[in-house]
Design an enzyme around this catalytic site. Structure first.
Site, PDB file in Angstrom:
ATOM      1  N   ASP A 166      44.457  39.023  46.546  1.00  0.00           N
ATOM      2  CA  ASP A 166      43.393  38.244  47.201  1.00  0.00           C
ATOM      3  C   ASP A 166      43.829  36.878  47.700  1.00  0.00           C
ATOM      4  OD1 ASP A 166      41.530  40.196  46.765  1.00  0.00           O
ATOM      5  OD2 ASP A 166      40.944  39.421  44.809  1.00  0.00           O
ATOM      6  N   ARG A 576      76.987  56.051  47.394  1.00  0.00           N
ATOM      7  CA  ARG A 576      77.237  55.596  48.754  1.00  0.00           C
ATOM      8  C   ARG A 576      76.979  54.099  48.924  1.00  0.00           C
ATOM      9  NH1 ARG A 576      74.710  59.606  53.090  1.00  0.00           N
ATOM     10  NH2 ARG A 576      76.416  60.952  52.500  1.00  0.00           N
TER      11      ARG A 576
END
Ligand code: ADP
Length: 783
Positions: A166, A576
């Site tokens: 908020d 990787r």
């Protein structure tokens, strides 16, 4: 190491134990905060603990308070919600619950607690801190703890991080999660706007915010909504008529859509709820519009955190650990905040009190006060929204003899937010009675179309022309890199010919250079003695005089999406490493902040360069990481290399070296997102800041009205750059910025505010050896 504090070797010292928890409503970015706290604590020689399920876990203890290791928080940055859980806990509101909580912490030797939550959670945390000595005394008295167990833990350090979608906490401009939520809302409203456009429909969109209208206001600005209802500013008594008039006016001008944003807590001046259905009925019955209501609901809470929330939570989480380590028994508990671009610590109690005052103030109908109790930007944004949202505002109009013709030009590569800023400037002009004049296709457009050719590259803009520009990427009026020095005579002639009284230049380093040239050419071309402002817009964020350029946030979001996708592809295949090439010219801003926001393993920047030792060390650490990896988290690693970090070690070369050195143990791939980094649609932050900067720039230009050309030229602020500098938004005189703050050779500011963040990227990725981190703050407390 600090000289003030006694230092003991690790073997002699007792490690500080720091716990982190998330509490209250979940918010995207909370995981980033947890990761930063855990890793920063470990990097500084402390033990890190996560308390699962908020205060519930604290009260239950046992396994709910878990020692957390470096690898446990791997991958956290990209995850939405909170992975360590959150819960509402009634027991913690009672003393017996807090007594159990204190016992659980002491049993684990913890006396520092970092709480990421809303004002309720932080209120609870501060109460806990206040009661701590008496809780310990009671536990000893009841023989639940021994006096020895409590020794050395006489104070509980509390540090607050505000996690809330908020953005309802006073004392900070942004809470962790609010911008991610704004992303969700804007994406949704953009989609709704498309269908509205097709059917000429009206949509009433309800967004979250029971007591705080931040999400509603910012989404209204970001999407160019026609009308807005927020709790802090109820509409005028005759709002029904007012709203219908505005919408009728917009429709008459040719607008095919109507969007009205209603905050959950919207109410009228008598505190009577205004519901989306009330608004729908009115639009359907009074105006005969085909009107639908959309309630966005919980989608606003979820999803991956945006770039800003990842960065904010990381910076704040790291600072929370520093705050714990620097605290003395006298230090009031801080809440880590951000003001404009600066991370600051504010007293937690005051921030919470102010926040709670807003609700009380609204309940007392002191709306003006409520608006100003919000962060400093809020009232200003609200004003900007009012000025730019509606076409007909008699109160704003200037007398005829005070109106100007304002030229607007885009220079350089497109950047997200350029159009939003231009639309805001045009709307402001229309509201005030000025004439906005687009100088199409940059300076080459001006130069090319002069003389015997048609003067088609210059055209007055109407409100309707740009009504939908806020959400558009690219540059609607065209942009390129041509500088005015290509043909200064023609540029100066055009300013006079088209009677341009003031000029707004939107763009990056080229735009900055263009303004510098125009300023200097005033000596020979008196037509240029008009006020001019550069509004920085470039993905590289390398414009001197500001720490923020429009487009840089859009770019970071695009880059993060690209890297997250690359990284995910590695999870299903082999180990990787992706070497990703980022834009940024000679500035490593994009690479560094993206690295911070995605948890890159290493970042290579032009400021630092690349050398073989660096690569060697990084390959060693990759080997170590992949050797330890047991397959539980096989997501890929990211190395970010700025496009100009080195002439020798290109992205390809680095990937090849890694591949050769990995000897089959892991893979290296190259990723070059290129123009993908300009992003498709501007991020909400670039949109709202575009609007704010656009309005402010015009207001600055207006201050020169009525001055003679020589008076204007004599005023250093008549050529200025608008920007965010630390905790302030300000205008700076070009002449000073050019002379003292610009590294012309490398096309970047001399002093780049973010340079220190690189250390943090290295610390949190484990690239920086803990021994180096330890040097900066006292990490070990005496036994
Ligand atoms: P938020 O932190 O998002 O404002 P809540 O107000 O629901 O959310 O607070 C979260 C939790 O914080 C509560 O469930 C309760 O355990 C604790 N809490 C809130 N207010 C207090 C209080 N005044 N005293 C003690 N604990 C509190």
């Amino acid at each position: 190491m600090s000289t003030e504090l006694p230092f003991l070797a690790p073997s002699e010292a007792k490690k500080r134990k720091i716990a982190v928890m998330t509490s209250g409503g979940d918010a995207p970015g909370m995981n980033g905060a947890v990761r930063a706290v855990v890793r920063m604590a470990i990097a500084k020689g402390c033990d890190a603990f996560c308390i699962h399920e908020g205060y519930d876990g604290l009260v239950k203890g046992g396994d709910m308070i878990k020692k957390t290791e470096w690898d446990d928080v791997r991958g956290y940055l990209a995850e939405g919600g909170t992975l360590i859980g959150t819960a509402r806990c009634a027991a913690f509101r009672e003393r017996w619950g807090r007594l159990k909580a204190a016992k659980n912490l002491i049993e684990k030797g913890i006396d520092a607690l970092i709480v990421c939550g809303g004002d309720g959670s932080l209120t609870g945390a501060d109460l806990f801190r206040k009661e701590w000595p008496s809780l310990l005394a009671e536990l000893v008295e009841k023989k639940e703890l021994t006096a020895e167990q409590t020794e050395g833990h006489g104070n509980l350090n509390i540090v607050g991080l505000v996690g809330s979608i908020d953005n309802d906490m006073c004392s900070t401009d942004a809470t962790i999660g609010c911008y991610s939520s704004l992303h969700r809302i804007c994406d949704s409203v953009d989609c709704i706007a498309d269908t509205a456009q097709s059917h000429q429909r009206a949509f009433v969109v309800e967004v979250m915010g029971r007591h705080c209208g931040w999400l509603a206001l910012m989404s209204a600005i970001s999407t160019g909504a026609d009308f807005l209802f927020i709790p802090e500013v109820p509409p005028a008594r005759d709002w029904k008529k007012g709203m219908c008039n505005i919408i009728t006016e917009h429709r008459k001008m040719g607008k095919r859509t109507t969007i009205v944003i209603v905050a959950e807590g919207a109410q009228d001046l008598d505190l009577k709820k205004i519901s989306p259905e009330d608004v729908r009925k009115l639009l359907a019955e009074e105006l005969g519009l085909d009107t639908r209501v959309t309630t966005l609901g919980h989608v606003q809470r979820g999803g991956q955190p945006c770039a800003y929330d990842r960065m904010l939570s990381t910076l704040q989480g790291a600072d929370a650990v520093n705050a714990v380590l620097e605290a003395t028994p006298e230090t009031p508990s801080p809440v880590i905040s951000i003001i404009e671009n600066k991370i600051v610590r504010n007293p937690l109690v005051q921030a919470v009190q102010l926040t709670q005052q807003v609700a009380d103030t609204i309940a007392r109908k002191e709306f003006d006060k409520a608006l100003h109790l919000r962060d400093s930007e809020f009232a200003e944004y609200f004003k900007s929204y009012l000025i730019t949202s509606s076409v007909d505002q008699p109160d704003l109009k200037l007398p005829e003899d005070k109106r100007m013709r304002v030229g607007i030009i885009h220079v350089g590569a497109p950047a997200g937010g350029m159009n939003a800023a231009t639309r805001a400037a045009v709307s402001y002009c229309v509201g005030r009675g000025h004439t906005p004049v687009a100088l199409y296709n940059g300076f080459s457009g001006l130069i090319r179309h002069h003389g015997d050719k048609p003067l088609g590259a210059v055209r007055e803009l109407t409100w309707l022309d740009c009504v939908q520009w806020t959400s558009r990427g690219g540059s609607e009026i065209g942009t390129n890199r041509t500088l005015p020095s290509d043909n200064m005579d023609t540029v100066a002639y055009c300013m006079e010919h088209y009677k341009i009284d003031a000029l707004l230049i939107v763009g990056g380093f080229e735009a900055f250079t263009a303004l510098s040239e125009l300023r200097q050419a005033r000596a020979t071309h008196p037509q240029l003695k008009i006020p001019m402002v550069i509004l920085p817009a470039t993905v590289s964020n390398n414009v001197p005089g500001t720490e923020y350029s429009l487009g840089s946030d859009t770019c970071l979001n695009a880059l993060i999406e690209f890297c997250d996708t690359c990284r995910q592809s590695a999870s299903s295949s082999r180990r990787r490493v992706f070497v990703i090439e980022t834009q940024g010219g000679e500035s490593g801003y994009v690479a560094t902040i993206a690295g911070l926001s995605m948890g890159a393993m290493a970042v290579y920047t032009p400021e630092e360069g690349i050398n073989i030792k660096m690569l060697d060390r990084d390959i060693d650490s990759l080997r170590a990481v992949f050797a330890k990896d047991k397959g539980q988290s096989r997501a890929g690693k990211i190395i970010l290399r700025n496009e100009k970090a080195s002439d020798t070690y290109t992205t390809e070369v680095i990937a090849n070296i890694i591949r050769a050195e990995a000897k089959g143990r892991f893979e290296a791939r190259v990723g070059i997102p290129g123009h993908f980094q300009q992003g498709k649609q501007p991020s909400p932050m670039d949109r709202i800041r575009g609007v704010r900067f656009g309005v402010k720039s015009l207001q600055h230009l207006e201050t020169f009205f009525g001055k003679t050309p020589d008076e204007i030229a004599a005023d250093p602020m008549s050529t200025a750059v608008i920007g965010i500098r630390g905790a302030r938004l300000k205008f700076s005189p070009m002449e000073t910025i050019e002379r003292t703050e610009t590294d012309w050779k490398h096309r970047r500011p001399k002093d780049e505010f973010w340079l220190g963040f690189k250390d943090l990227v290295d610390t949190l990725s484990g690239r920086r050896p803990p021994s180096e981190v330890h040097m900066h703050v006292p990490v070990l407390m005496p036994e």
